[in-house]
Enzyme design. Sequence first.
Site, PDB file in Angstrom:
ATOM      1  N   LYS A   2      -8.162 -88.653  32.102  1.00 19.50           N
ATOM      2  CA  LYS A   2      -9.169 -87.640  31.783  1.00 19.50           C
ATOM      3  C   LYS A   2      -9.605 -87.757  30.322  1.00 19.50           C
ATOM      4  O   LYS A   2     -10.783 -87.801  30.013  1.00 19.50           O
ATOM      5  CB  LYS A   2      -8.598 -86.251  32.079  1.00 19.50           C
ATOM      6  CG  LYS A   2      -9.533 -85.111  31.773  1.00 19.50           C
ATOM      7  CD  LYS A   2      -8.942 -83.780  32.201  1.00 19.50           C
ATOM      8  CE  LYS A   2      -9.796 -82.632  31.708  1.00 19.50           C
ATOM      9  NZ  LYS A   2      -9.243 -81.325  32.090  1.00 19.50           N
TER      10      LYS A   2
ATOM     11  N   GLU B  48       0.529 -93.779  27.075  1.00 17.55           N
ATOM     12  CA  GLU B  48       1.134 -94.563  28.172  1.00 17.55           C
ATOM     13  C   GLU B  48       0.048 -95.340  28.928  1.00 17.55           C
ATOM     14  O   GLU B  48       0.166 -96.539  29.185  1.00 17.55           O
ATOM     15  CB  GLU B  48       1.863 -93.646  29.163  1.00 17.55           C
ATOM     16  CG  GLU B  48       3.129 -93.010  28.644  1.00 17.55           C
ATOM     17  CD  GLU B  48       2.893 -91.664  27.984  1.00 17.55           C
ATOM     18  OE1 GLU B  48       1.743 -91.383  27.555  1.00 17.55           O
ATOM     19  OE2 GLU B  48       3.869 -90.884  27.878  1.00 17.55           O
TER      20      GLU B  48
ATOM     21  N   GLY C  26      -5.822 -81.772  35.051  1.00  9.63           N
ATOM     22  CA  GLY C  26      -5.207 -83.027  35.506  1.00  9.63           C
ATOM     23  C   GLY C  26      -4.488 -82.868  36.840  1.00  9.63           C
ATOM     24  O   GLY C  26      -4.673 -83.656  37.771  1.00  9.63           O
ATOM     25  N   ARG C  27      -3.661 -81.830  36.956  1.00 11.96           N
ATOM     26  CA  ARG C  27      -2.856 -81.662  38.180  1.00 11.96           C
ATOM     27  C   ARG C  27      -3.683 -81.114  39.343  1.00 11.96           C
ATOM     28  O   ARG C  27      -3.160 -80.925  40.429  1.00 11.96           O
ATOM     29  CB  ARG C  27      -1.645 -80.778  37.895  1.00 11.96           C
ATOM     30  CG  ARG C  27      -1.977 -79.417  37.316  1.00 11.96           C
ATOM     31  CD  ARG C  27      -0.734 -78.768  36.738  1.00 11.96           C
ATOM     32  NE  ARG C  27      -1.002 -77.551  35.993  1.00 11.96           N
ATOM     33  CZ  ARG C  27      -1.400 -77.501  34.724  1.00 11.96           C
ATOM     34  NH1 ARG C  27      -1.652 -78.621  34.055  1.00 11.96           N
ATOM     35  NH2 ARG C  27      -1.586 -76.342  34.111  1.00 11.96           N
TER      36      ARG C  27
ATOM     37  N   GLU D 147       4.170 -77.291  35.905  1.00 14.87           N
ATOM     38  CA  GLU D 147       3.243 -77.392  34.766  1.00 14.87           C
ATOM     39  C   GLU D 147       2.320 -76.169  34.750  1.00 14.87           C
ATOM     40  O   GLU D 147       1.870 -75.743  33.700  1.00 14.87           O
ATOM     41  CB  GLU D 147       2.436 -78.689  34.861  1.00 14.87           C
ATOM     42  CG  GLU D 147       1.912 -79.144  33.509  1.00 14.87           C
ATOM     43  CD  GLU D 147       1.220 -80.492  33.546  1.00 14.87           C
ATOM     44  OE1 GLU D 147       1.351 -81.225  34.539  1.00 14.87           O
ATOM     45  OE2 GLU D 147       0.536 -80.802  32.568  1.00 14.87           O
TER      46      GLU D 147
ATOM     47  N   HIS E 251      21.935 -85.318  54.040  1.00 15.72           N
ATOM     48  CA  HIS E 251      23.151 -86.109  53.888  1.00 15.72           C
ATOM     49  C   HIS E 251      23.587 -86.174  52.435  1.00 15.72           C
ATOM     50  O   HIS E 251      24.385 -87.033  52.063  1.00 15.72           O
ATOM     51  CB  HIS E 251      22.947 -87.505  54.481  1.00 15.72           C
ATOM     52  CG  HIS E 251      22.703 -87.433  55.957  1.00 15.72           C
ATOM     53  ND1 HIS E 251      23.699 -87.576  56.887  1.00 15.72           N
ATOM     54  CD2 HIS E 251      21.581 -87.143  56.658  1.00 15.72           C
ATOM     55  CE1 HIS E 251      23.195 -87.418  58.106  1.00 15.72           C
ATOM     56  NE2 HIS E 251      21.906 -87.142  57.992  1.00 15.72           N
TER      57      HIS E 251
ATOM     58  N   LYS F  81       3.016 -85.494  23.965  1.00 13.84           N
ATOM     59  CA  LYS F  81       2.068 -86.555  23.638  1.00 13.84           C
ATOM     60  C   LYS F  81       2.052 -86.863  22.137  1.00 13.84           C
ATOM     61  O   LYS F  81       1.697 -87.950  21.734  1.00 13.84           O
ATOM     62  CB  LYS F  81       0.658 -86.179  24.112  1.00 13.84           C
ATOM     63  CG  LYS F  81       0.541 -86.124  25.641  1.00 13.84           C
ATOM     64  CD  LYS F  81      -0.912 -86.013  26.085  1.00 13.84           C
ATOM     65  CE  LYS F  81      -0.990 -85.891  27.588  1.00 13.84           C
ATOM     66  NZ  LYS F  81      -2.326 -85.974  28.134  1.00 13.84           N
TER      67      LYS F  81
HETATM   68  C1  G6Q Z   1      -2.011 -82.314  34.063  1.00 10.73           C
HETATM   69  C2  G6Q Z   1      -1.544 -82.644  32.735  1.00 10.73           C
HETATM   70  C3  G6Q Z   1      -1.041 -84.060  32.549  1.00 10.73           C
HETATM   71  C4  G6Q Z   1      -2.145 -85.112  32.466  1.00 10.73           C
HETATM   72  C5  G6Q Z   1      -1.546 -86.408  31.950  1.00 10.73           C
HETATM   73  C6  G6Q Z   1      -2.561 -87.525  31.871  1.00 10.73           C
HETATM   74  O1  G6Q Z   1      -2.426 -81.233  34.395  1.00 10.73           O
HETATM   75  O2  G6Q Z   1      -2.450 -82.294  31.777  1.00 10.73           O
HETATM   76  O3  G6Q Z   1      -0.142 -84.435  33.561  1.00 10.73           O
HETATM   77  O4  G6Q Z   1      -2.741 -85.282  33.701  1.00 10.73           O
HETATM   78  O5  G6Q Z   1      -0.954 -86.185  30.716  1.00 10.73           O
HETATM   79  O6  G6Q Z   1      -3.616 -87.172  31.053  1.00 10.73           O
HETATM   80  P1  G6Q Z   1      -4.923 -88.039  31.017  1.00 10.73           P
HETATM   81  O7  G6Q Z   1      -5.530 -88.020  32.378  1.00 10.73           O
HETATM   82  O8  G6Q Z   1      -5.802 -87.430  29.988  1.00 10.73           O
HETATM   83  O9  G6Q Z   1      -4.495 -89.445  30.664  1.00 10.73           O
END
Ligand code: G6Q
Length: 545
Positions: free
Chosen positions: A208, A214, A269-270, A355, A386, A506
Site C-alpha cells: 500500500k 521487508e 491493509g488487513r 491488529e 492431536h 517499522k
Molecule cells: C494492515 C497493516 C499491515 C500492513 C503491512 C504492509 O492493516 O497496516 O499489516 O498491511 O505492514 O504494509 P504495506 O502494504 O504498506 O507494505
Amino acid sequence: MSIPPLRQRSAWKSLETHHVEVGSRHLRDLFAEDPTRGERMHVEAEGIYLDYSKNRLTDETLRLLLELAEESGVARRRDQMMAGEHINVSEDRAVLHVALRMPKDAQLIVDGRDVIPEVHAELEHMSRFATQIRSGEWKGYRGKPIRNVVNVGIGGSDLGPVMAYEALRHYCQRDLTFRFVSNVDASDLVEAISDLDADETLFIISSKTFTTIETLTNARSARAWLVEQIGTEEAIARHFVAVSTNHEAVAAFGIDTANMFSFWDWVGGRYSMDSAIGLSTMIALGPTYFAELLAGFHAMDEHFRLAPFERNLPVLMGMIAVWNRNFLGCASVGVMPYEQYLKRLPAYLQQLTMESNGKHVTIDGDHVDYQTGPLYWGEPGTNGQHSFYQLLHQGTSVVPVDLIGFAKSLNPLTDHHDILSSNVFAQAEALAFGKTDDQVRAEGTPEHVIAHRVMEGNRPTNVLLAEVLTPRLLGSLIALYEHSVFTQGVVWGIDSFDQWGVELGKVLATRIIPELDTNFEPELTHDSSTNALIRHYRTLKRKED
Ligand code: G6Q
C-alpha cells in the site's frame, strides 16, 4: 447524543449484575432446563449457519448484549462507516472496504467523489491483466507465457492473498504456480524462486505504502535475480507489476506505472484482499470466480446493514465475543476450520482481529478500564485435536472456540468427510458437556485415574456450518468476521482501523540495522541488554565458518 463510557452504560451495568447470576452456570444445566435451546439459538445468513447455543449465556444475556450494542451506537457507527465518514479517527480516514464489493450501479460519495466508478475501473483493469496472464497472451521478455506468479508483500498485503489462494485452490487455474514471499528473511524469497524459470515468472509487488522495508528488500532482490537470469533490465517491464497507492514510489523503484494497480487510502491493509491487493487471487481464480468472491462479501455487508440485531450474524458473534471477553474473562479465542483449504484462515483472522482490536485507548485517547481484543489463534481440524486441544478440554483457562465445518468436501473420498465432520460436532459436544466423574467411573476406570479423566466441560463454542467452500462463501465468511470485529470495536469505543503498534515495528529496526555492521561497529547507546545482544551478534557474525 454522546455515548457514556462503557462501564457507565446501563446495559453494561445490567450485564454485570446478570453475570453474577448466570456467569458460573454450567452448559449441562442450561441445556437440561431448556431442551429446545439448541434449535432456537442459531442464526443463518448467506449460507452460514451459526449455532451459538453452546455459549455460556441465556436469552436474557443475549437481550442485554443486544441492548449494549444499541446503547454503544453499533448501528450508527456502521452507517457512518458505510457512508464513508472518517471513522478511522487517529489517521483521519474513511474506512470503506465495503465499497470494494459494491455493485457497479451503486453510488458512494467519499470526500465529495463517487468512488464506485473508480473501484470498478480498477476491477476491469485487473480483469484484463488477469485474463492475459491466464490465457498466456501476456508474454515474458523473451516471448514465453507467464506460468509462475510471485506475490511479494507482507501483513495485509500478503495474508489475504495467500489465505484466499489456499482456500480457493480447488477453483484455481492449475497450470499456474503461485508463490507468496513476505518475510525479509532471504530464505523465504530464495526458496520461493530458486526452482522457477525467470522467463515464465511474474512478480507482483504488493505494498500500500511502497515503503515497507521487508517488501522493498525482497522486491529489489527479486529484480536482481530476474535481471541476472534474463540478462537485461528491459525485462522488468514484462515481469514486474505493482499494487500500491503510491505512484511516485512505484515509479522510483523502476516499475512502469502503466503496470501498476491502484487502491485507496480508505482501504486498510488487513481489509484489502478484495482490492487490487487481490490481483494474485484474481489471476488464480479468474475474473468470474473473483466476482463471486466479491458478491459473497457484499451479501454479508448487506445482511450486516439490514438485519435486525437479533438475527444479525456479525452483531451476534461480536456481542457473544464481548460477553466471553469482558464478563467470562476469556483472554484467548481459537478458530479451528475443519476444512484443509482454510489452513491459512487462522493466520488471516489473527491479523484481522488482533491488529484491529488490540488497543488500550478509546477513540478519545482515554485509557480503557476494561479488556479489549483477545489473543486469536488456531489450526485446521482435526490436527489440533492431536496436540493443543488437551488444554482446551482440561487446562485451567477457558478458551472459546469457533469450529467451522462444511457438509460437503471438495474432494469426496470414501468416508473421509464424515469422519472429519463428526469431529466438529463431537468436539463442540465434549467442550460443552465434558465428562463427570460418575460417567468416567461407569466406564470402569480405576479409582486412582478417575480425576485425570474428568472433563469439566462448560467451554463455549460457536459452530459455523455451511454446505461447501466456494468463492462466494469465503467472501461472506470473511465479511462476517470483519463486521464481528467492527461490532466489538464499537462497543469497546476503540479505533479498530489504525495500527500504531505495527507502525512502531517499522521504524524500530531501522535504527539498529547500521549497528550490526561488523566493519563499522558504531557505539551503542541502547539499554545494557540490547547493547550486549548486539555485541554478541557481531561476535558470532565475525566468526570464521
Ligand atoms: C494492515 C497493516 C499491515 C500492513 C503491512 C504492509 O492493516 O497496516 O499489516 O498491511 O505492514 O504494509 P504495506 O502494504 O504498506 O507494505
